[in-house]
Design a protein around this motif. Structure first.
Motif, PDB file in Angstrom:
ATOM      1  N   LYS A  85       0.832  -1.210   0.000  1.00  7.98           N
ATOM      2  CA  LYS A  85       0.000   0.000   0.000  1.00  7.98           C
ATOM      3  C   LYS A  85       0.867   1.261   0.000  1.00  7.98           C
ATOM      4  CE  LYS A  85      -3.756   2.464   2.289  1.00  7.98           C
ATOM      5  NZ  LYS A  85      -3.099   3.770   2.043  1.00  7.98           N
ATOM      6  N   LEU A  86       1.955   1.251   0.760  1.00  7.51           N
ATOM      7  CA  LEU A  86       2.861   2.401   0.774  1.00  7.51           C
ATOM      8  C   LEU A  86       3.458   2.637  -0.611  1.00  7.51           C
ATOM      9  CD1 LEU A  86       4.750   1.829   4.152  1.00  7.51           C
ATOM     10  CD2 LEU A  86       3.030   3.578   3.665  1.00  7.51           C
ATOM     11  N   MET A  87       3.828   1.542  -1.286  1.00  7.37           N
ATOM     12  CA  MET A  87       4.369   1.679  -2.641  1.00  7.37           C
ATOM     13  C   MET A  87       3.293   2.199  -3.589  1.00  7.37           C
ATOM     14  SD  MET A  87       7.075  -1.490  -3.108  1.00  7.37           S
ATOM     15  CE  MET A  87       6.029  -2.846  -2.561  1.00  7.37           C
ATOM     16  N   HIS A  88       2.084   1.652  -3.461  1.00  8.37           N
ATOM     17  CA  HIS A  88       0.976   2.120  -4.295  1.00  8.37           C
ATOM     18  C   HIS A  88       0.729   3.604  -4.109  1.00  8.37           C
ATOM     19  CE1 HIS A  88      -3.276   3.410  -4.084  1.00  8.37           C
ATOM     20  NE2 HIS A  88      -3.331   2.915  -5.301  1.00  8.37           N
ATOM     21  N   ASP A  89       0.709   4.053  -2.847  1.00  7.18           N
ATOM     22  CA  ASP A  89       0.441   5.461  -2.559  1.00  7.18           C
ATOM     23  C   ASP A  89       1.508   6.364  -3.173  1.00  7.18           C
ATOM     24  OD1 ASP A  89      -1.754   4.597  -1.154  1.00  7.18           O
ATOM     25  OD2 ASP A  89      -0.873   4.912   0.834  1.00  7.18           O
ATOM     26  N   ALA A  90       2.763   5.924  -3.088  1.00  2.00           N
ATOM     27  CA  ALA A  90       3.862   6.720  -3.654  1.00  2.00           C
ATOM     28  C   ALA A  90       3.754   6.783  -5.175  1.00  2.00           C
ATOM     29  CB  ALA A  90       5.205   6.116  -3.241  1.00  2.00           C
ATOM     30  N   ILE A  91       3.404   5.665  -5.797  1.00  2.00           N
ATOM     31  CA  ILE A  91       3.235   5.617  -7.252  1.00  2.00           C
ATOM     32  C   ILE A  91       2.093   6.531  -7.686  1.00  2.00           C
ATOM     33  CG2 ILE A  91       2.435   4.128  -9.134  1.00  2.00           C
ATOM     34  CD1 ILE A  91       4.076   1.862  -7.793  1.00  2.00           C
ATOM     35  N   LYS A  92       0.974   6.446  -6.997  1.00  2.80           N
ATOM     36  CA  LYS A  92      -0.204   7.232  -7.360  1.00  2.80           C
ATOM     37  C   LYS A  92       0.079   8.730  -7.247  1.00  2.80           C
ATOM     38  CE  LYS A  92      -5.104   7.819  -6.250  1.00  2.80           C
ATOM     39  NZ  LYS A  92      -5.041   9.229  -5.800  1.00  2.80           N
ATOM     40  N   ALA A  93       0.924   9.111  -6.300  1.00  2.00           N
ATOM     41  CA  ALA A  93       1.217  10.525  -6.089  1.00  2.00           C
ATOM     42  C   ALA A  93       2.007  11.138  -7.241  1.00  2.00           C
ATOM     43  CB  ALA A  93       1.996  10.700  -4.779  1.00  2.00           C
ATOM     44  N   VAL A  94       2.635  10.321  -8.081  1.00  2.00           N
ATOM     45  CA  VAL A  94       3.471  10.840  -9.166  1.00  2.00           C
ATOM     46  C   VAL A  94       2.627  11.286 -10.360  1.00  2.00           C
ATOM     47  CG1 VAL A  94       5.367  10.335 -10.757  1.00  2.00           C
ATOM     48  CG2 VAL A  94       5.411   9.410  -8.434  1.00  2.00           C
ATOM     49  N   HIS A  95       1.874  10.352 -10.935  1.00  2.00           N
ATOM     50  CA  HIS A  95       1.066  10.676 -12.128  1.00  2.00           C
ATOM     51  C   HIS A  95      -0.397  10.238 -11.986  1.00  2.00           C
ATOM     52  CE1 HIS A  95       4.562  11.997 -14.337  1.00  2.00           C
ATOM     53  NE2 HIS A  95       5.162  10.840 -14.157  1.00  2.00           N
ATOM     54  N   GLY A  96      -0.791   9.893 -10.772  1.00  5.60           N
ATOM     55  CA  GLY A  96      -2.183   9.533 -10.543  1.00  5.60           C
ATOM     56  C   GLY A  96      -2.558   8.121 -10.941  1.00  5.60           C
ATOM     57  N   LYS A  97      -1.571   7.271 -11.233  1.00  5.87           N
ATOM     58  CA  LYS A  97      -1.868   5.904 -11.661  1.00  5.87           C
ATOM     59  C   LYS A  97      -2.123   4.995 -10.455  1.00  5.87           C
ATOM     60  CE  LYS A  97      -1.314   6.678 -16.068  1.00  5.87           C
ATOM     61  NZ  LYS A  97      -2.465   6.661 -16.988  1.00  5.87           N
ATOM     62  N   TYR A  98      -3.130   4.139 -10.588  1.00  7.85           N
ATOM     63  CA  TYR A  98      -3.453   3.169  -9.551  1.00  7.85           C
ATOM     64  C   TYR A  98      -2.755   1.845  -9.839  1.00  7.85           C
ATOM     65  CZ  TYR A  98      -7.211   6.180  -7.775  1.00  7.85           C
ATOM     66  OH  TYR A  98      -7.917   7.219  -7.237  1.00  7.85           O
ATOM     67  N   TYR A  99      -2.127   1.288  -8.818  1.00 12.31           N
ATOM     68  CA  TYR A  99      -1.543  -0.045  -8.906  1.00 12.31           C
ATOM     69  C   TYR A  99      -2.251  -0.929  -7.878  1.00 12.31           C
ATOM     70  CZ  TYR A  99       2.426   0.833 -12.053  1.00 12.31           C
ATOM     71  OH  TYR A  99       3.212   1.105 -13.148  1.00 12.31           O
TER      72      TYR A  99
END
Length: 435
Positions: A345-359
């Protein structure tokens, strides 16, 4: 016995022979269709269509509500449409109208670039990260890294491919400021060779870790092993012959088809459900565990690094934007599920914060589908690397395996954000353990 069964199936036309390409395979008129199955009956219908219509599933029919993408040949298009509608399946979408058009766009992009710039870079800064690169240019990138950072980066050959190409790992071992040992993360790419974004994004990421002050702490605080290309033979094939080739390029005695799915060939729950025993299948698990030179050598190398010496392992794939962890071979939850879920979840949140992409994240078998003999299960169970992850990068199906090169850097930026979270976690966990 299997040999004769394969011959019988071939004669019946159940599946066709994979021929080693000497010319570019043309996908003109081939399409990718999407169906979102609403029942188990629809899932069963889609599975039964695989052999009858020679479907190439880009995302498998494994769960209701989950999109199923499949490539179809033009000769079957009307028949498939009739078959779907006859079975009450009217909710289907032509997601990619002509695969060859996308392949041609990738070729044109590279051709336009090489017409104005040199493909061979003189430094890490002049290497073009917004383009895909064939194997020889990835090798050259590795040489640039060692030439510029040879004081703490080394290139080590750990084996050869089936066709005799060298397999290399880059080792980033920068001395710590305290002089104490550091934790280690191992990253690989391109076990499925049509997934070009896996290698391309990581070349950008490691350049950022070396060059960008915002990310140099990742190398200061953690040691890294990076294998840019596992299935190099297959990767060469995707550039010179069949852009959508997936498997290795081995040819076993009496085999009617070329290659093995490297991500079903690891020596952990090999040949269990989630892999195929049919040599022409895209998920063929091979004649024995670690039969593939690439997998065998990589397994041996990881074991040589030593059990307990790797804090996290990340194997990189595409597409569908997922973060997966154990188990792949069973829907049983791993003992550390709560910790793995929280870190994901922490990795997902960091990814989403960059370009808004959901993983989407979770246990592999539950989140995507059952797969046996895969990388992350082997590193988790055989090597005891709890934080073993499979990253499925962009996109969600609009381009699939043919992601345009202008998405390489944005994808790399968000993947880097996820890896930074993992790097910080491994660092903190290592320091908290008292080492």
């Amino acid at each position: 016995m299997m040999k004769y069964l394969n011959i019988f199936l071939l004669l019946l036309g159940v599946y066709s022979v994979d021929i080693s390409s000497t010319e570019h395979v043309n996908y003109k008129g081939h399409q990718v269709w999407r169906v979102i199955p609403k029942s188990k009956e629809v899932l069963a219908i889609l599975r039964d269509m695989e052999d009858a219509f020679e479907l190439d599933f880009w995302s498998d029919p494994v769960a209701t509500g989950r999109p199923v993408d499949f490539r179809i040949e033009p000769k079957f298009a009307l028949e498939i449409q009739d078959h779907l509608e006859m079975n009450g399946i009217f909710d289907y979408t032509v997601y990619i109208s002509d695969i060859q058009d996308l392949i041609n766009e990738q070729k044109s992009s590279r051709k336009a670039w090489t017409a104005t710039e040199k493909a061979v870079a003189s430094s890490l800064d002049t290497f073009v990260y917004s383009q895909y690169h064939p194997a020889e240019e990835v090798y050259e990138w590795m040489e640039l890294v060692v030439a510029e950072y040879g004081s703490f980066v080394s290139k080590e050959q750990f084996g050869v491919t089936y066709q005799g190409r060298p397999l290399y790992v880059l080792k980033f071992h920068k001395p710590s400021s305290s002089g104490n040992p550091k934790p280690t993360i191992f990253v690989d790419a391109l076990i499925h060779c049509r997934e070009w974004i896996s290698t391309a994004s990581l070349l950008f990421i490691f350049k950022e870790m070396l060059r960008n002050p915002k990310y140099t702490h990742m190398i200061d605080e953690v040691d890294w092993y990076f294998v840019p290309m596992i299935n190099i033979d297959g990767y060469v094939e995707t550039w010179l012959g069949d852009r959508l080739w997936r498997k290795t390029r081995s040819t076993g005695p009496g085999s009617l088809c070329t290659g093995v799915d490297g991500n079903r060939n690891w020596d952990n729950h090999w040949s269990y459900p989630g892999a195929s025993g049919i040599p022409c299948s895209y998920t063929y698990y091979g004649p024995m565990p670690a039969s593939e030179s690439e997998i065998r050598h990589l397994q041996n190398y990881i074991m040589g690094v030593g059990k307990g010496n790797i804090g996290a392992y990340v194997t990189t794939h595409s597409y569908t934007q997922l973060i997966l962890y154990a188990y792949g071979w069973t829907e049983e939850l791993p003992p550390e599920n709560e910790e793995l879920n929280a870190t994901s979840k922490l990795m997902h949140d960091a990814i989403k914060a960059v370009h808004g992409k959901y993983y989407t994240y979770g246990p592999s078998a539950i989140t995507i589908y059952v797969s046996s003999g895969d990388t992350a299960d082997w590193t988790y169970e055989e090597m005891g690397i709890v934080h073993s992850y499979t990253f499925e990068l962009r996109d969600e199906g609009r381009y699939g395996f043919l992601l345009p090169p202008d998405q390489i850097i944005p994808n790399g930026e968000e993947y880097l954000a996820g890896l930074e979270v993992l790097s910080n976690f491994v660092r903190d966990d290592y320091e908290g353990s008292g080492f």
